[in-house]
Write a protein that holds these residues in place. Structure first.
Motif, PDB file in Angstrom:
ATOM      1  N   SER A   1     -43.832 -41.319  28.720  1.00 32.15           N
ATOM      2  CA  SER A   1     -42.636 -41.963  28.175  1.00 32.15           C
ATOM      3  C   SER A   1     -41.961 -42.792  29.271  1.00 32.15           C
ATOM      4  O   SER A   1     -42.190 -42.577  30.461  1.00 32.15           O
ATOM      5  CB  SER A   1     -41.680 -40.904  27.654  1.00 32.15           C
ATOM      6  N   ALA A   2     -41.145 -43.736  28.842  1.00 39.23           N
ATOM      7  CA  ALA A   2     -40.438 -44.589  29.793  1.00 39.23           C
ATOM      8  C   ALA A   2     -39.242 -43.846  30.383  1.00 39.23           C
ATOM      9  O   ALA A   2     -38.561 -43.098  29.695  1.00 39.23           O
ATOM     10  CB  ALA A   2     -39.962 -45.859  29.088  1.00 39.23           C
ATOM     11  N   SER A   3     -38.992 -44.067  31.674  1.00 38.60           N
ATOM     12  CA  SER A   3     -37.804 -43.482  32.310  1.00 38.60           C
ATOM     13  C   SER A   3     -36.608 -44.396  32.103  1.00 38.60           C
ATOM     14  O   SER A   3     -36.773 -45.590  31.831  1.00 38.60           O
ATOM     15  CB  SER A   3     -38.044 -43.311  33.811  1.00 38.60           C
ATOM     16  N   ALA A   4     -35.421 -43.846  32.243  1.00 35.25           N
ATOM     17  CA  ALA A   4     -34.190 -44.623  32.065  1.00 35.25           C
ATOM     18  C   ALA A   4     -33.915 -45.420  33.333  1.00 35.25           C
ATOM     19  O   ALA A   4     -33.199 -44.971  34.219  1.00 35.25           O
ATOM     20  CB  ALA A   4     -33.016 -43.690  31.749  1.00 35.25           C
ATOM     21  N   LEU A   5     -34.537 -46.593  33.439  1.00 37.97           N
ATOM     22  CA  LEU A   5     -34.340 -47.481  34.587  1.00 37.97           C
ATOM     23  C   LEU A   5     -34.075 -48.868  34.049  1.00 37.97           C
ATOM     24  O   LEU A   5     -34.596 -49.236  33.004  1.00 37.97           O
ATOM     25  CB  LEU A   5     -35.615 -47.529  35.444  1.00 37.97           C
ATOM     26  N   TYR A   6     -33.260 -49.663  34.787  1.00 37.52           N
ATOM     27  CA  TYR A   6     -32.982 -51.029  34.326  1.00 37.52           C
ATOM     28  C   TYR A   6     -34.281 -51.841  34.274  1.00 37.52           C
ATOM     29  O   TYR A   6     -35.180 -51.652  35.099  1.00 37.52           O
ATOM     30  CB  TYR A   6     -32.037 -51.749  35.284  1.00 37.52           C
TER      31      TYR A   6
ATOM     32  N   HIS B   1     -42.649 -44.483  34.598  1.00 34.48           N
ATOM     33  CA  HIS B   1     -42.306 -43.098  34.262  1.00 34.48           C
ATOM     34  C   HIS B   1     -42.188 -42.354  35.584  1.00 34.48           C
ATOM     35  O   HIS B   1     -43.187 -42.051  36.215  1.00 34.48           O
ATOM     36  CB  HIS B   1     -43.402 -42.469  33.391  1.00 34.48           C
ATOM     37  N   ALA B   2     -40.966 -42.089  36.011  1.00 34.35           N
ATOM     38  CA  ALA B   2     -40.692 -41.346  37.259  1.00 34.35           C
ATOM     39  C   ALA B   2     -41.421 -41.973  38.445  1.00 34.35           C
ATOM     40  O   ALA B   2     -41.036 -43.016  38.942  1.00 34.35           O
ATOM     41  CB  ALA B   2     -41.016 -39.875  37.083  1.00 34.35           C
TER      42      ALA B   2
ATOM     43  N   TYR C   1     -35.932 -44.937  26.670  1.00 29.37           N
ATOM     44  CA  TYR C   1     -36.011 -43.655  27.375  1.00 29.37           C
ATOM     45  C   TYR C   1     -36.628 -42.597  26.470  1.00 29.37           C
ATOM     46  O   TYR C   1     -36.241 -42.475  25.299  1.00 29.37           O
ATOM     47  CB  TYR C   1     -34.601 -43.212  27.812  1.00 29.37           C
ATOM     48  N   ASP C   2     -37.592 -41.860  27.000  1.00 29.36           N
ATOM     49  CA  ASP C   2     -38.240 -40.766  26.262  1.00 29.36           C
ATOM     50  C   ASP C   2     -39.196 -41.244  25.172  1.00 29.36           C
ATOM     51  O   ASP C   2     -39.733 -40.439  24.422  1.00 29.36           O
ATOM     52  CB  ASP C   2     -37.201 -39.831  25.610  1.00 29.36           C
ATOM     53  N   LEU C   3     -39.423 -42.551  25.117  1.00 32.99           N
ATOM     54  CA  LEU C   3     -40.318 -43.106  24.104  1.00 32.99           C
ATOM     55  C   LEU C   3     -41.669 -43.392  24.741  1.00 32.99           C
ATOM     56  O   LEU C   3     -41.736 -44.002  25.805  1.00 32.99           O
ATOM     57  CB  LEU C   3     -39.726 -44.422  23.595  1.00 32.99           C
TER      58      LEU C   3
END
Lengths: 353, 317
Positions: free
Chosen positions: B13-18, B38-39, B306-308
Motif C-alpha cells: 500500500s502507499a504511505s502517507a507522503l506528499y 511504501h515506507a 494511504y493504505d491503498l
C-alpha cells in the motif's frame, strides 16, 4: 466508565504510576526512531502487567488490537496534524481525572503536561504532519474490525475507517468553493464559486494547548462512555465464536460480563490487592476459558505479535535503552533480588520506591 | 468528464507522503512507469498501453553493497533530462539515482548524520551534474536559501524558451524560491509563505502553482511574486498537484478524499490568469497522497491513497 470507587489501590493507579515514572518518561521524550511493532507490544504487555491484572496471550492480543485500531483512528482522523497534540491532551485529561485524589501520582501527571507543552507546542504544522505521517507508517495495513467502531459506523466492514466529506473544516482552513482572481496591484477582480462535492461548514474554535482547557476535538476522549459491549473481529473466525453479541433491549449476560471485565481493566471497580501474588487477578476478554484458548489457536499468523522475552532477545530493535526501561517495570510483589545485569541499578531503585 | 478505468494493483500500500506517485511515459515502447513509495520500498510498475502487460519491481533505500539497514523514503520522482530519464529516490540516509526502469542504481549520495546536518531537511538544495550516459554524476552546487525543510520542487514544464525562471522550490513554512539555471543557479525571487507548509508546487508558463496544508492553492507570477489567484480548493491538507502542460489542466489532490481538475488560462497581454473548476472525483474513505496526469494533454490521470494497494486510473469520457 464512571465509578465512584477510585480510592485505595486500583488497577488504574498502578498502571498510571508506572507509565508516568520519571525515568520511563525521560526515555520516552528523547528523540528516537519509531518503535518496531514487537517493541511496542512488549512495552504494552509490561504496562498492562504492572498491576495485579493478568491476561493470557489471547486476551492480551485482543486488548492490543483494540488499542492499536483506536489510536490509528484518532491519528488518521485528525483534521489537521497539530490536532494529534490535542488528542494527547484529551488522553492526559482523562488520566488526570483517574488520579485526581492521589497527589503523588497527580504531580507526575502534571509534570508530563509541562513536558508535552514545552516540547510540542513550538513545532510547526509541517513538523506535526511529519510526525503524523511517521505514525501512519506504523499503522499501515492494519484493518482489524472493532465492534464499537462498526456499530457507530466509523469503520466499514472491510476494516477501513469512514472519512466523511462533510462536517467542520479544520481550524485555519476555509470551506472549499471560492476562487479569487487579483489584479497586479493586489485588488480582487473577480470571485466565483465551484461545487466542492461535499457538505462542509466553517471551522470550530481552536482547542486549548494549555494544561487546562477545552480541547474541542472529541478524538481521544473515552470511547466507552456509552455502555456497550466491546469486541474485535478476526476475519473468518467470528462465525465460530460465541462472542458475537446482539444489540437488543433484553440484557445480555455475556455482554454484561464482558463489560465488567473491561471495567476492571479500566480500573472502574475496586479490587483488593491480595497478599499472595499467586492469586493475582486474571482477566479473560472472552466468554469462557475454552474460547480464549480457541481464539489463541485460531488467530491468523499475520496478526500474531511476536512478544519478545527481554532477557533472551538479540533483536536489534530492542536496544539498550528499551531494555533498561523494561527492567524498570517490576510486577507487583516481585521481590527478586537476583536481577539480571541489565538495569540492575534501576531495578534496585524501583524496589526501593 | 472523466470516468474510472481498471486500477493497477501494487505489491504494498502507499504511505502517507506528499506527491507519492511518479509517472513516466515511454512513448517509443508504448509503456508507462509508475512509482509508489511504501515506507522503505519503492514499488515500480511498468504498464503497457494496451493494458495487457504489467511488470513489478521493488527498490530499497540503502547504500549499495553496504550492510546497513534501509531507511524511510521521503519521495521518489522521475527526472526527465534532455538526454536521459532518471529515477531519484530520497530517504533519511541519502539520495539514490537509478536508470528510469529501476534496473541499475547509478549514484548514491549519503546525507550526513543528524549531528552535522547538510541534507535537504535543513533547507539546502543539492544540484547534481548528470552526464548523458553512465554514472559519473557529481555534486556541483549547494543552494542555501531556504531555512526549513524542502518539501517539493518543480521545473518549468511548458517547454517554452521564453520563460526566464526555470525552477521553483518550496519549503515547510510555505516559502517559495524561484531560480534560473545556468553555470550556477541564480535566485530570481523569494515569495514568503504564511507559516503553513507548501506540500506541492508546479511551474508553468512563468506561473507558480502552490498547494498548502490549509487546502488552499495559490498562483503567483514567478519572477515578480505577484499573487494572481487564490483558491479555497480542499477541506484538508493538499498532498499533490500536477499540470498537463499542453492543455493547461491542473490536478489537485488532498487528504479530504477529493481529486479536482481545473483549467488554467494565461493571458500575457493583460498579465492575467484565469482558473476554472472542471471536475471532482471522490475516492471514498481514502486520504489521497499522489495524483498525476499520465500524459501531456491530461487525457488520463492516476491516483494513490494511504493504505491503498492500487493505482486508480481515470480517463476522459
Amino acid at each position: 466508565m464512571s465509578c465512584s470507587c477510585h480510592s485505595g489501590t486500583s488497577f488504574m493507579n498502578d498502571i498510571i504510576t508506572t507509565m508516568f515514572n520519571k525515568k520511563f518518561l525521560e526515555e520516552l521524550f528523547k528523540p528516537q526512531e519509531l518503535y518496531s511493532k514487537k517493541a511496542l507490544r512488549t512495552v504494552f504487555d509490561r504496562l498492562a502487567h504492572a498491576s495485579i491484572m493478568r491476561l493470557n496471550q489471547a486476551s492480551m492480543d485482543k486488548l492490543y488490537d483494540l488499542m492499536t485500531m483506536a489510536f490509528k483512528y484518532q491519528v488518521l482522523l485528525c483534521p489537521r496534524p497539530k490536532d494529534i497534540l490535542l488528542v494527547s491532551f484529551n488522553h492526559m485529561d482523562a488520566i488526570k481525572d483517574f488520579v485526581k485524589d492521589t497527589p503523588s501520582i497527580l504531580s507526575q501527571v502534571d509534570e508530563t503536561y509541562r513536558q508535552l507543552i514545552e516540547m510540542y507546542t513550538p513545532l510547526s504544522s509541517g513538523e506535526f504532519q511529519l510526525i503524523r505521517q511517521t505514525l501512519l507508517i506504523f499503522f499501515q495495513d492494519m484493518h482489524i474490525r472493532v465492534s464499537i467502531f462498526l456499530k457507530d459506523k466509523v469503520q466499514n466492514s472491510n476494516g477501513r475507517f469512514v472519512l466523511p466529506t462533510s462536517g467542520s473544516v479544520p481550524h485555519g482552513t476555509q470551506v472549499p468553493g471560492l476562487i479569487r482572481i487579483f489584479s497586479c496591484t493586489g485588488e480582487e477582480l473577480t470571485r466565483q464559486q465551484f461545487n466542492n462535492g461535499g457538505n462542509y461548514n466553517a471551522a470550530l474554535r481552536e482547542g486549548s494547548f494549555e494544561i487546562f482547557g477545552d480541547r474541542v476535538t472529541k478524538l481521544g476522549t473515552n470511547m466507552y462512555s456509552v455502555s456497550r459491549p466491546v469486541e474485535t473481529h478476526m476475519s473468518g473466525t467470528s462465525k465460530n465464536s460465541a462472542q458475537h453479541t446482539k444489540v437488543s433491549a433484553a440484557p445480555n449476560p455475556l455482554a454484561k460480563e464482558e463489560l465488567n471485565l473491561l471495567a476492571r481493566l479500566m480500573g472502574g471497580l475496586e479490587v483488593e490487592k491480595p497478599g499472595n501474588t499467586d492469586s493475582g487477578f486474571r482477566v479473560n476478554l472472552f466468554a469462557t476459558d475454552e474460547e480464549e484458548e480457541e481464539a489463541l489457536i485460531s488467530r491468523p499468523d499475520e496478526l500474531s505479535y511476536g512478544v519478545i522475552n527481554i532477557q533472551a532477545t538479540k533483536d536489534q530493535q530492542a536496544n539498550a535503552e528499551l531494555a533498561k526501561i523494561m527492567g524498570e517495570f517490576t510486577e507487583s510483589g516481585d521481590q527478586s533480588p537476583g536481577a539480571s545485569s541489565k538495569g540492575d541499578d534501576l531495578l534496585a531503585m524501583m524496589d526501593g520506591l | 468528464m472523466y470516468h474510472k478505468e481498471k486500477s493497477i494493483q501494487i505489491k504494498n500500500s502507499a504511505s502517507a507522503l506528499y506527491n507519492n506517485l511518479g509517472v513516466l511515459r515511454i512513448a517509443p515502447r508504448r509503456l508507462t512507469y509508475f512509482t509508489v513509495v511504501h515506507a522503505n520500498v519503492v514499488n515500480m510498475i511498468s504498464a503497457s498501453w494496451d493494458g495487457l502487460n504489467y511488470s513489478h519491481r521493488q527498490l530499497q533505500s540503502k547504500e549499495p553493497n553496504v550492510a546497513t539497514s534501509t531507511s524511510l523514503i521521503m519521495q521518489a520522482a522521475f527526472c526527465a533530462l534532455p538526454s536521459r530519464d532518471l529515477l531519484v529516490v530520497t530517504s533519511q540516509k541519502g539520495i539514490q539515482m537509478y536508470e528510469s526502469d529501476g534496473s541499475i542504481m547509478v549514484y548514491w549520495h549519503a546525507l550526513d548524520t543528524p549531528e552535522t546536518p547538510t541534507g535537504v531537511s535543513s533547507g539546502a538544495i543539492l544540484v547534481f551534474d548528470v552526464p548523458s550516459k553512465g554514472s559519473n554524476i557529481t555534486l556541483s552546487e549547494v543552494l542555501e536559501e531556504h531555512k526549513e525543510s524542502i518539501t517539493d520542487m518543480a521545473s518549468e514544464c511548458s517547454g517554452s524558451q521564453e520563460c526566464i525562471a526555470n525552477l521553483v522550490t518550496a519549503d515547510d513554512e510555505g516559502n517559495l524560491c524561484v531560480w534560473k539555471s545556468g553555470e550556477e543557479f541564480q535566485l530570481l525571487n523569494k515569495i514568503p509563505g504564511f507559516d503553513m507548509s507548501c506540500s506541492s508546487v508546479k511551474l508553468w508558463k512563468g506561473t507558480v502553482v502552490a498547494g498548502y496544508g490549509t487546502g488552499q492553492i495559490r498562483l503567483y507570477e514567478a519572477v515578480t511574486g505577484i499573487l494572481h489567484a487564490e483558491v479555497n480548493a480542499h477541506a484538508r491538507w493538499i498532498y499533490s498537484l500536477d499540470i498537463a502542460p499542453f492543455s493547461g489542466l491542473l490536478l489537485s489532490a488532498a487528504e479530504d478524499s477529493l481529486v479536482r481538475v481545473w483549467h488554467l488560462t494565461m493571458t500575457p497581454e493583460t498579465n492575467s490568469v484565469e482558473v476554472a473548476h472542471l471536475h471532482n472525483e471522490c475516492v471514498t474513505d481514502t486520504q489521497i497522497c499522489g495524483a498525476k496526469f499520465c500524459d501531456g494533454d491530461g487525457y488520463a490521470f492516476a491516483v494513490t491513497g494511504y493504505d491503498l494497494s492500487e493505482i486508480i486510473r481515470y480517463v476522459q469520457s
